[in-house]
Motif scaffolding. Sequence first.
Motif, PDB file in Angstrom:
ATOM      1  N   ASN A 133      -9.526 -17.128 -27.603  1.00  0.00           N
ATOM      2  CA  ASN A 133      -8.955 -15.814 -27.909  1.00  0.00           C
ATOM      3  C   ASN A 133     -10.026 -14.730 -27.868  1.00  0.00           C
ATOM      4  O   ASN A 133      -9.804 -13.637 -27.339  1.00  0.00           O
ATOM      5  CB  ASN A 133      -8.276 -15.821 -29.278  1.00  0.00           C
ATOM      6  CG  ASN A 133      -6.991 -16.605 -29.270  1.00  0.00           C
ATOM      7  OD1 ASN A 133      -6.439 -16.904 -28.221  1.00  0.00           O
ATOM      8  ND2 ASN A 133      -6.517 -16.962 -30.450  1.00  0.00           N
ATOM      9  N   HIS A 134     -11.193 -15.022 -28.431  1.00  0.00           N
ATOM     10  CA  HIS A 134     -12.279 -14.038 -28.444  1.00  0.00           C
ATOM     11  C   HIS A 134     -12.784 -13.775 -27.023  1.00  0.00           C
ATOM     12  O   HIS A 134     -13.143 -12.642 -26.682  1.00  0.00           O
ATOM     13  CB  HIS A 134     -13.423 -14.509 -29.328  1.00  0.00           C
ATOM     14  CG  HIS A 134     -14.584 -13.571 -29.339  1.00  0.00           C
ATOM     15  ND1 HIS A 134     -14.556 -12.360 -29.997  1.00  0.00           N
ATOM     16  CD2 HIS A 134     -15.803 -13.648 -28.762  1.00  0.00           C
ATOM     17  CE1 HIS A 134     -15.710 -11.739 -29.820  1.00  0.00           C
ATOM     18  NE2 HIS A 134     -16.495 -12.507 -29.076  1.00  0.00           N
ATOM     19  N   LYS A 135     -12.800 -14.812 -26.202  1.00  0.00           N
ATOM     20  CA  LYS A 135     -13.271 -14.649 -24.826  1.00  0.00           C
ATOM     21  C   LYS A 135     -12.301 -13.801 -24.012  1.00  0.00           C
ATOM     22  O   LYS A 135     -12.714 -12.935 -23.238  1.00  0.00           O
ATOM     23  CB  LYS A 135     -13.438 -16.025 -24.180  1.00  0.00           C
ATOM     24  CG  LYS A 135     -13.946 -15.963 -22.762  1.00  0.00           C
ATOM     25  CD  LYS A 135     -14.061 -17.341 -22.189  1.00  0.00           C
ATOM     26  CE  LYS A 135     -14.444 -17.250 -20.729  1.00  0.00           C
ATOM     27  NZ  LYS A 135     -14.447 -18.540 -20.095  1.00  0.00           N
ATOM     28  N   LEU A 136     -11.001 -14.048 -24.196  1.00  0.00           N
ATOM     29  CA  LEU A 136     -10.000 -13.316 -23.420  1.00  0.00           C
ATOM     30  C   LEU A 136      -9.782 -11.892 -23.927  1.00  0.00           C
ATOM     31  O   LEU A 136      -9.574 -10.972 -23.130  1.00  0.00           O
ATOM     32  CB  LEU A 136      -8.679 -14.083 -23.415  1.00  0.00           C
ATOM     33  CG  LEU A 136      -8.708 -15.455 -22.726  1.00  0.00           C
ATOM     34  CD1 LEU A 136      -7.374 -16.151 -22.885  1.00  0.00           C
ATOM     35  CD2 LEU A 136      -9.077 -15.305 -21.262  1.00  0.00           C
ATOM     36  N   GLN A 137      -9.788 -11.707 -25.248  1.00  0.00           N
ATOM     37  CA  GLN A 137      -9.509 -10.387 -25.829  1.00  0.00           C
ATOM     38  C   GLN A 137     -10.533 -10.073 -26.927  1.00  0.00           C
ATOM     39  O   GLN A 137     -10.229 -10.154 -28.125  1.00  0.00           O
ATOM     40  CB  GLN A 137      -8.110 -10.362 -26.423  1.00  0.00           C
ATOM     41  CG  GLN A 137      -7.019 -10.656 -25.417  1.00  0.00           C
ATOM     42  CD  GLN A 137      -5.693 -10.921 -26.090  1.00  0.00           C
ATOM     43  OE1 GLN A 137      -5.631 -11.258 -27.268  1.00  0.00           O
ATOM     44  NE2 GLN A 137      -4.616 -10.769 -25.325  1.00  0.00           N
ATOM     45  N   PRO A 138     -11.764  -9.729 -26.552  1.00  0.00           N
ATOM     46  CA  PRO A 138     -12.788  -9.500 -27.587  1.00  0.00           C
ATOM     47  C   PRO A 138     -12.536  -8.253 -28.440  1.00  0.00           C
ATOM     48  O   PRO A 138     -13.026  -8.182 -29.564  1.00  0.00           O
ATOM     49  CB  PRO A 138     -14.087  -9.361 -26.785  1.00  0.00           C
ATOM     50  CG  PRO A 138     -13.689  -9.066 -25.398  1.00  0.00           C
ATOM     51  CD  PRO A 138     -12.306  -9.607 -25.210  1.00  0.00           C
ATOM     52  N   GLN A 139     -11.762  -7.273 -27.940  1.00  0.00           N
ATOM     53  CA  GLN A 139     -11.484  -6.084 -28.748  1.00  0.00           C
ATOM     54  C   GLN A 139     -10.527  -6.411 -29.882  1.00  0.00           C
ATOM     55  O   GLN A 139     -10.647  -5.875 -30.983  1.00  0.00           O
ATOM     56  CB  GLN A 139     -10.867  -4.958 -27.890  1.00  0.00           C
ATOM     57  CG  GLN A 139     -11.754  -4.434 -26.796  1.00  0.00           C
ATOM     58  CD  GLN A 139     -11.692  -5.306 -25.539  1.00  0.00           C
ATOM     59  OE1 GLN A 139     -10.827  -6.165 -25.410  1.00  0.00           O
ATOM     60  NE2 GLN A 139     -12.633  -5.076 -24.633  1.00  0.00           N
ATOM     61  N   ILE A 140      -9.558  -7.283 -29.626  1.00  0.00           N
ATOM     62  CA  ILE A 140      -8.567  -7.639 -30.647  1.00  0.00           C
ATOM     63  C   ILE A 140      -9.140  -8.698 -31.598  1.00  0.00           C
ATOM     64  O   ILE A 140      -9.045  -8.565 -32.813  1.00  0.00           O
ATOM     65  CB  ILE A 140      -7.271  -8.141 -29.984  1.00  0.00           C
ATOM     66  CG1 ILE A 140      -6.651  -7.028 -29.145  1.00  0.00           C
ATOM     67  CG2 ILE A 140      -6.286  -8.638 -31.035  1.00  0.00           C
ATOM     68  CD1 ILE A 140      -5.475  -7.470 -28.313  1.00  0.00           C
ATOM     69  N   TRP A 141      -9.737  -9.727 -31.032  1.00  0.00           N
ATOM     70  CA  TRP A 141     -10.256 -10.832 -31.843  1.00  0.00           C
ATOM     71  C   TRP A 141     -11.734 -10.608 -32.145  1.00  0.00           C
ATOM     72  O   TRP A 141     -12.622 -11.258 -31.618  1.00  0.00           O
ATOM     73  CB  TRP A 141     -10.048 -12.167 -31.135  1.00  0.00           C
ATOM     74  CG  TRP A 141      -8.621 -12.574 -31.106  1.00  0.00           C
ATOM     75  CD1 TRP A 141      -7.727 -12.373 -30.109  1.00  0.00           C
ATOM     76  CD2 TRP A 141      -7.905 -13.217 -32.156  1.00  0.00           C
ATOM     77  NE1 TRP A 141      -6.498 -12.849 -30.458  1.00  0.00           N
ATOM     78  CE2 TRP A 141      -6.578 -13.382 -31.727  1.00  0.00           C
ATOM     79  CE3 TRP A 141      -8.233 -13.667 -33.424  1.00  0.00           C
ATOM     80  CZ2 TRP A 141      -5.596 -13.974 -32.510  1.00  0.00           C
ATOM     81  CZ3 TRP A 141      -7.264 -14.259 -34.203  1.00  0.00           C
ATOM     82  CH2 TRP A 141      -5.964 -14.409 -33.748  1.00  0.00           C
ATOM     83  N   THR A 142     -11.996  -9.714 -33.062  1.00  0.00           N
ATOM     84  CA  THR A 142     -13.366  -9.416 -33.481  1.00  0.00           C
ATOM     85  C   THR A 142     -13.824 -10.486 -34.485  1.00  0.00           C
ATOM     86  O   THR A 142     -12.991 -11.198 -35.072  1.00  0.00           O
ATOM     87  CB  THR A 142     -13.426  -8.026 -34.137  1.00  0.00           C
ATOM     88  OG1 THR A 142     -12.571  -8.049 -35.284  1.00  0.00           O
ATOM     89  CG2 THR A 142     -12.995  -6.939 -33.172  1.00  0.00           C
ATOM     90  N   PRO A 143     -15.127 -10.607 -34.692  1.00  0.00           N
ATOM     91  CA  PRO A 143     -15.600 -11.587 -35.681  1.00  0.00           C
ATOM     92  C   PRO A 143     -15.039 -11.348 -37.089  1.00  0.00           C
ATOM     93  O   PRO A 143     -14.762 -12.305 -37.818  1.00  0.00           O
ATOM     94  CB  PRO A 143     -17.120 -11.405 -35.668  1.00  0.00           C
ATOM     95  CG  PRO A 143     -17.426 -10.848 -34.327  1.00  0.00           C
ATOM     96  CD  PRO A 143     -16.234 -10.023 -33.943  1.00  0.00           C
ATOM     97  N   GLU A 144     -14.844 -10.101 -37.464  1.00  0.00           N
ATOM     98  CA  GLU A 144     -14.290  -9.801 -38.796  1.00  0.00           C
ATOM     99  C   GLU A 144     -12.855 -10.315 -38.921  1.00  0.00           C
ATOM    100  O   GLU A 144     -12.469 -10.880 -39.946  1.00  0.00           O
ATOM    101  CB  GLU A 144     -14.331  -8.283 -39.077  1.00  0.00           C
ATOM    102  CG  GLU A 144     -15.716  -7.705 -39.240  1.00  0.00           C
ATOM    103  CD  GLU A 144     -16.424  -7.438 -37.914  1.00  0.00           C
ATOM    104  OE1 GLU A 144     -15.748  -7.418 -36.855  1.00  0.00           O
ATOM    105  OE2 GLU A 144     -17.651  -7.265 -37.934  1.00  0.00           O
TER     106      GLU A 144
END
Length: 179
Positions: free
Chosen positions: A123-134
């Motif tokens: 998810n982070h790889k595909l959508q890094p703006q939505i799936w932020t570390p926070e």
Amino acid sequence: MGGRVTRVFRNFNVENRARREISKEKPTPAPRHRTARLDTMADSPGIKEEVLKKDERFLTLLKDVYVESRDPPGQVKDGGVGHLPRKQEEKRLTKLGQLEALDVKKVPKGKISLVEALTLLNNHKLQPQIWTPEKIAAEYSLELKEVNSLLEFFIPFAVQEFPKDTKKAITSHKPKQLT
């Protein structure tokens, strides 16, 4: 080389030495102590009578003995000795997608399952703006520092297909000549 020499000495005159050992008379065993023989005890009636006789003095001493057993207070009967009480871990239900049958259902807080780890990395790889570390830390009950380390050091595989035109371009490349 050394094995051949020792084999010659070991096999020298083997048959004669074996016959000599076999023809020797067997040594007589050492005599046993008289009380060690069971057949002598069975034959004498005095010993049988002594064994079966009740001694009144010992019976009176035995009647005076009284044993009382009590468990020491404060011991846990179920756990036994050596087990320490364990802290009850808080568990959370896993957030699963289509791989639900492959994963565990409950995970302790602060940890993630393998399927969840692959899902959040993808998810982070595909959508890094939505799936932020926070957001990942809040969603999976993890610490932000651990999530940042996870995203930095673990990268899911990417499958790439090369078009066939590129393959022609690679084969037409002229190799360098060594001079």
